[in-house]
Design a protein around this motif. Sequence first.
Motif, PDB file in Angstrom:
ATOM      1  N   ASN A  58       6.841   3.758  -7.075  1.00  0.00           N
ATOM      2  CA  ASN A  58       6.564   2.879  -9.129  1.00  0.00           C
ATOM      3  C   ASN A  58       6.883   1.528  -8.643  1.00  0.00           C
ATOM      4  OD1 ASN A  58       5.639   2.180 -11.260  1.00  0.00           O
ATOM      5  ND2 ASN A  58       7.922   2.232 -12.325  1.00  0.00           N
ATOM      6  N   LEU A  59       5.760   1.089  -7.683  1.00  0.00           N
ATOM      7  CA  LEU A  59       5.335  -0.183  -7.149  1.00  0.00           C
ATOM      8  C   LEU A  59       5.020  -1.220  -8.677  1.00  0.00           C
ATOM      9  CD1 LEU A  59       5.189  -3.104  -5.136  1.00  0.00           C
ATOM     10  CD2 LEU A  59       2.208  -1.729  -5.525  1.00  0.00           C
ATOM     11  N   ARG A  64       0.810  -1.096   0.047  1.00  0.00           N
ATOM     12  CA  ARG A  64      -0.228  -0.015  -0.215  1.00  0.00           C
ATOM     13  C   ARG A  64       1.024   1.224   0.202  1.00  0.00           C
ATOM     14  NH1 ARG A  64      -0.865   2.947   3.938  1.00  0.00           N
ATOM     15  NH2 ARG A  64      -0.268   1.452   5.935  1.00  0.00           N
ATOM     16  N   TYR A 119      -3.420  -3.491  -6.502  1.00  0.00           N
ATOM     17  CA  TYR A 119      -2.509  -1.839  -7.245  1.00  0.00           C
ATOM     18  C   TYR A 119      -2.279  -2.588  -8.047  1.00  0.00           C
ATOM     19  CZ  TYR A 119      -2.824  -1.509  -1.596  1.00  0.00           C
ATOM     20  OH  TYR A 119      -2.882  -1.210  -0.514  1.00  0.00           O
ATOM     21  N   VAL A 163      -0.961  -5.022  -9.920  1.00  0.00           N
ATOM     22  CA  VAL A 163       0.340  -4.412 -10.595  1.00  0.00           C
ATOM     23  C   VAL A 163       0.641  -6.995 -10.761  1.00  0.00           C
ATOM     24  CG1 VAL A 163       2.150  -3.026  -9.662  1.00  0.00           C
ATOM     25  CG2 VAL A 163       1.118  -5.114  -8.104  1.00  0.00           C
ATOM     26  N   SER A 208       2.981   1.824  -3.467  1.00  0.00           N
ATOM     27  CA  SER A 208       2.041   2.608  -4.413  1.00  0.00           C
ATOM     28  C   SER A 208       1.981   3.934  -3.856  1.00  0.00           C
ATOM     29  CB  SER A 208       0.434   1.538  -5.013  1.00  0.00           C
ATOM     30  OG  SER A 208      -0.289   1.685  -3.254  1.00  0.00           O
TER      31      SER A 208
END
Length: 310
Positions: free
Chosen positions: A30-31, A23, A49, A51, A26
Motif C-alpha cells: 500500500n504505497l 513502482r 501512483y 499518492v 505500488s
Amino acid sequence: MVDIKSIKTGVIGVGSMGRHHARVYSEISNLVAISDPNKEQGLQISKKYNVPWYENYEEMLDKVDAVSISVPTFLHKEIACKVADAKVNILVEKPLAISKEDSQEIIGVAKNNNVVLAVGHIERHNPVFTTLKSILENGESRDILTLTARRYSTYPARISDVGVLFDLTIHDVEIINEIANSKAISVYVLGGNSKNKKYEDYINLMINYQNGIIGICQTSWMSPIKIREFTISTSKELIYLDLLGKTVEVSKSHLSDNKSSETESLFVSDVEPLKSELIDFLESVKTKRVPLVSGEDGLNAVTIVQAGFE
C-alpha cells in the motif's frame, strides 16, 4: 505466504533508483507517500501512483510503516536515523553509509527502536545468484579457491558523492562476503582516476579471507561497454555467471581425462531482483525476521571498501 499488501510504504528520494522502488511498492504493498526535494520529480511520481508528495520527508513518517531511502550516500546516516527514531522500518539503498562509523550508528539506532533494517544490495536477489547458491549447497564436497568479479560501466554523470569503490565494487564485495562466509583479514587496492579528479574511477581490489578464499574485484567507470560477470574457481569446477545475460555455466574436467572438459548451462528463473528485494524486506517487517541483506551485511561491505582508502 506472508500478507504484505496492507503494509503502508513510502519512498524517500525518487530519482533514478527510487522511482523503481515506488513502482514496485505500488504493485506489492500500500504505497501511501513519496518524498523528494525536487518538486518536479516528486510531483511526477506522485501523480503517476496517485499518492501524496512531501518536500520534507519527516512530514510523511507518521503515515508509513516502512520506507526505502534512495538518496545520495552522504545523506544516508542522517535520514536513516531520523526514520528509525520515528519507529519506521527501513531499507537503505547500498551502500549502507559513507563510512563504517556511520553504518554502525544506523544499525544502533535501528536496534534501539526495534525496527527492521535492510540494505539494498540488489545483486543478492539476482536469480543468477539463487542458482549459484543451489550449486554450492547441493552437498557435493568442494573447496572454493577464488571468487572473481568484473563490473564495468560507462561514466555515470548522476554519481557525484562517491567513487567507483562505493558505487560499484561494493556490490561484488557484499556477494563475495556472502559466498566466502569467512572473516576478511586483509584488503589490497590499486586504482586511480582518469576522468573523475576527486574520486577513483577504476580499481582492482583483492580480499584475503581467514578460510583461504581469495576475492578479486575488477571495477571501472571507464569502459565503453557494460559488463557484469562473476567467476568462481573451485577444486572441482569453474562456475561462470553473466549477471546481465542471466546465465550460469559450470565447466568440469572429465574424471578420466583432465585434458578435456564439458560445460553445462543451468536454468535461471526470470525474476525481477528489485521486486524480490522489496518483498523480502516487507516480509521481514511483517514477521520481524532478519532480511536477506541485513544492516550487519551492509556494514561488512562498507568496512572492506573503506579499507581500500586506508
